[in-house]
Design a protein around this motif. Structure first.
Motif, PDB file in Angstrom:
ATOM      1  N   ASN A 113       0.639  -1.440   0.554  1.00 28.72           N
ATOM      2  CA  ASN A 113      -0.035  -0.001  -0.043  1.00 28.72           C
ATOM      3  C   ASN A 113       0.725   1.118   0.025  1.00 28.72           C
ATOM      4  O   ASN A 113       0.841   2.353  -0.446  1.00 28.72           O
ATOM      5  CB  ASN A 113      -0.981   0.479   0.928  1.00 28.72           C
ATOM      6  N   GLU A 173       0.515   4.270  -2.846  1.00 30.58           N
ATOM      7  CA  GLU A 173       0.594   5.545  -1.997  1.00 30.58           C
ATOM      8  C   GLU A 173       1.495   6.698  -2.253  1.00 30.58           C
ATOM      9  O   GLU A 173       1.243   7.525  -2.237  1.00 30.58           O
ATOM     10  CB  GLU A 173       0.301   5.801  -0.228  1.00 30.58           C
ATOM     11  N   ARG A 202      -5.897  -0.620  -2.405  1.00 24.94           N
ATOM     12  CA  ARG A 202      -5.289  -1.123  -1.472  1.00 24.94           C
ATOM     13  C   ARG A 202      -5.419  -2.719  -1.143  1.00 24.94           C
ATOM     14  O   ARG A 202      -6.375  -3.360  -1.596  1.00 24.94           O
ATOM     15  CB  ARG A 202      -6.014   0.029  -0.375  1.00 24.94           C
ATOM     16  N   ASP A 249      -5.939  -5.637   2.097  1.00 26.76           N
ATOM     17  CA  ASP A 249      -6.128  -4.573   3.609  1.00 26.76           C
ATOM     18  C   ASP A 249      -6.489  -6.981   4.288  1.00 26.76           C
ATOM     19  O   ASP A 249      -6.272  -6.462   5.715  1.00 26.76           O
ATOM     20  CB  ASP A 249      -7.628  -5.022   3.503  1.00 26.76           C
TER      21      ASP A 249
END
Length: 709
Positions: A528, A532, A577, A579
């Motif tokens: 992630n 980002e 993303r 998770d």
């Protein structure tokens, strides 16, 4: 929407003006010595139709967008600064060796096979200008050998003393850890401030390309450095020309990635082949808005024939290591195949096969075909079309270019003598050859990807597309072909339809499934964080151009592969993303499906492990585009208007000339139907309906050609 979009080609400069609900097409010859002159002429022609002054138009439009050949021309002519290069100790030969493929890269298949006569291109960076510095970073980004700054200063001094006008820095694994490349620039600026050397530009490879692969990344940086000054001054001249004419907004440049950006956010390398890519962008919009399904986009201009594929759903193919001119680079570029088959392609006698060879050499716009009467001494496809009766010497390009049939006849008679044939049969052979070459290029491009031409709608656009549409379709073995709306300036339409977009990449070593330990990827924070960072870079690019953060969209793409396979497959995912393991499994399933579509069901080998080699984030802002209307014929066709004239034309497969009616622009009215042979002449192009074919106009002056049988 008020917008000006421009496609500056090798022969013509195409201009498309969207003025509220009115669309204007205009053309002018490309002026290679100063691109602004050709643009001004094309814009002037458009303003005449709108009954506006150029200054009034430019002061009211929301944007002016350029797709240009300036970079391509600079590479061909080798016009650029003397470059110096710094690389990691032991890597000096990476660029000269060119993966041992430098003799063949960028050449047609026939020339690639001629190994005994193979020649490498002249290097952009001379070998004595390539120096190495003592430093080393490993594949994980760990410093193995700290940068020797004393050695660096010595090498910088040597390059400056040898006359380097620009310096590129390509250190090994800098995309993983750019620490040393950034330090090289700091030392350079400290030792040689801009006021001392006239601000010699220094380009860092990790800022040009974000993927591993030392040679391709090095060549990307080298070409960017080589084109930097040419593009800066050339595009700067275009922007200054707009300022003088009353345009006060930032000029936008089209990118070969399928997006565009302001001039201050455009790398020189991104503009190469941006014109043809703009045509593919227009094809993508057309496919989405009109539900045409699979499309093969073909652009026949004055210099070349460009082919692109858009599969159902508006998905384009990308090259992530495209070949530009004679070199492999590492920038994402919409996949494009270019053939030397345009109106200006030169025709000559092939002594081996005793027939006509068409292209790849082109007469361009200066001197142009012999018929232009500008000094061209060799026959071209346009000259053959003129002799066959397809073109009106007094009404070519809206009457802006007067053709000289005597010059065409003279050059083609010389070719006919070499073939021991007569003039007309030679011209028919030229047309049959160029149509066959283009059809073969389309078929090869589709079939190597597992597609059949009959399952695609072929678009024929560009200045010469509608003229050769029937011939291409006949040679390709398909029964219909579409000349899209605004066919002659379709790439310029695409230049106006692109979104403002930036693509950022990062090489990574991310194992989603470890085959040895039978474990799934779990370091979600690391993954992630990479995404980002790429989103941040794209967001900053677009914020700098005045967009609000809430209008920026992101698309994540990954280059994935099984185990240690060399081949990677690009996967577009809606995941932003990770998770949990469900996200990992979803991504693996998407790769599994995409791989099967590409290589066949059952070819997947998950048990070998699944890896991600590259992360790629596309950051973009959607902007209004030209709306295409439905293109399907509705009801019974209408009779055409009365022909404006008739003339004898010669066609392949017919021994004698056929009397052919000639129609004007009113024949482009929706639902007009014409049986061939016939010709429709407009200000921008010529539509040739060959015997056995039917012409059917639809909305927005689009035309379907269908076989009668």
């Amino acid at each position: 929407m008020k917008r000006v979009s421009v496609d500056i080609g090798g022969t013509f400069t195409d201009c498309f003006v969207a003025w509220d609900n009115k669309y204007i097409e205009s053309k002018a010859l490309t002026t290679h010595q100063n691109l602004a002159l050709g643009f001004n002429e094309a814009l002037k022609n458009a303003c005449v139709e709108l009954n506006l002054k150029e200054s009034d138009l430019l002061s009211q439009v929301d944007s002016v967008r350029y797709a240009t050949t300036l970079g391509t021309n600079a590479l061909i002519q080798r016009k650029g600064p003397r470059l110096g290069m710094l690389t990691t100790m032991g890597f000096r030969s990476s660029v000269p060796l060119a993966r041992a493929k430098g003799y063949a890269t960028g050449l047609p298949h026939k020339e690639q096979m001629d190994v005994p006569n193979a020649q490498r291109p002249d290097p952009i960076v001379p070998i004595p200008m390539i120096l190495d510095v003592r430093e080393r970073i490993d594949y994980q980004g760990d410093v193995l050998l700290k940068l020797d700054e004393d050695d660096l200063r010595q090498k910088l001094r040597e390059l400056v003393d040898k006359g380097a006008e620009a310096i590129v820095v390509t250190l090994a694994n800098s995309v993983v850890n750019p620490e040393h490349e950034l330090r090289v620039r700091e030392v350079f600026l400290k030792e040689y401030p801009g006021h001392m050397l006239g601000a010699i530009p220094m380009l860092l490879s990790h800022q040009v390309g974000g993927r591993k692969g030392e040679y391709a990344r090095a060549m990307s940086t080298i070409m960017d450095g080589f084109l930097h000054s040419t593009m800066y001054h050339g595009l700067g001249t275009l922007e200054l020309n707009l300022r003088t004419a009353g345009y006060d907004k930032p000029m936008l440049c089209n990118h070969n990635s399928g997006g565009m950006a302001q001039l201050n956010s455009t790398d020189a390398l991104q503009t190469v082949h941006s014109g043809p890519v703009s045509g593919i962008a227009a094809s993508e919009t057309l496919a989405l808005q009109t539900e045409l399904g699979n499309i093969v986009a073909t652009d026949m201009g004055g210099t070349s024939f460009d082919i692109g594929i858009v599969v159902d759903g508006g998905v384009k193919y990308y090259d992530f290591n495209p070949e530009i001119e004679r070199w492999m680079v590492a920038v994402p570029m919409v996949h494009l195949v270019t053939l030397g088959a345009g109106g200006g392609s030169i025709c000559q006698y092939d002594r081996i096969y005793k027939t006509v060879q068409v292209g790849p050499e082109s007469a361009g716009s200066d001197p142009g075909p012999a018929a232009y009467d500008r000094g061209g001494m060799r026959p071209t496809v346009t000259d053959a079309d003129l002799m066959l009766g397809y073109l009106d010497p007094a009404n070519y390009a809206g009457g802006h270019i007067k053709l000289n049939p005597k010059r065409s006849k003279q050059t083609l008679e010389e070719l006919a003598e070499e073939l021991d044939g007569d003039l007309i049969e030679t011209c028919k052979l030229v047309k049959q050859t160029v149509d066959g070459n283009m059809a073969n290029g389309i078929a090869r491009e589709l079939r190597t990807r597992g597609y059949e031409p009959v399952n695609f709608t072929t678009l024929a656009y560009g200045g010469n597309g509608p003229l050769h549409a029937c011939g291409i379709a006949r040679a390709l073995g398909v029964k219909k072909i579409l000349a899209p709306p605004f066919a002659s300036t379709f790439s310029a339409v695409g230049a106006g339809n692109m979104n403002q977009m930036h693509i950022h990449e990062l090489s990574t070593w991310t194992v989603l499934f470890d085959a040895n330990q039978k474990k799934l990827f779990r370091d979600y924070a690391k993954f992630n964080g990479f995404v980002e960072e790429l989103e941040r870079r794209g967001r900053e690019d677009l914020l700098r151009q005045g967009f609000e953060a809430n209008k920026i969209n992101y698309r994540l793409e990954l280059d994935m592969r099984y185990g240690n396979q060399r081949v990677t497959t690009a996967v577009v995912t809606d995941l932003r993303r990770m998770d949990g393991q469900s996200d990992v499994l979803k991504l693996m399933e998407q790769f599994h499906q995409r791989y099967g579509e590409r290589f066949g069901k059952g070819s997947q080998v998950t048990e070998a492990g699944v890896r991600v080699n590259t992360l790629r984030v596309c950051s973009f802002v959607e902007t209004p585009s030209v709306n295409f209307q439905g293109l399907k014929p509705e009801g019974k066709g209408k009779k055409p208007p009365a022909p404006v004239s008739k003339r004898a034309c010669h066609f392949v497969g017919h021994a004698k000339a056929l009397e052919t009616p000639i129609y004007g622009e009113d024949a482009l009215a929706a639902e007009t139907e014409i049986d061939g042979p016939a010709i429709v002449v407009t200000k921008a192009t010529t539509y040739l309906i060959e015997p056995g074919w039917r012409y059917r106009a639809t909305a927005q002056r689009a035309v379907w050609f269908t076989r009668n049988d």
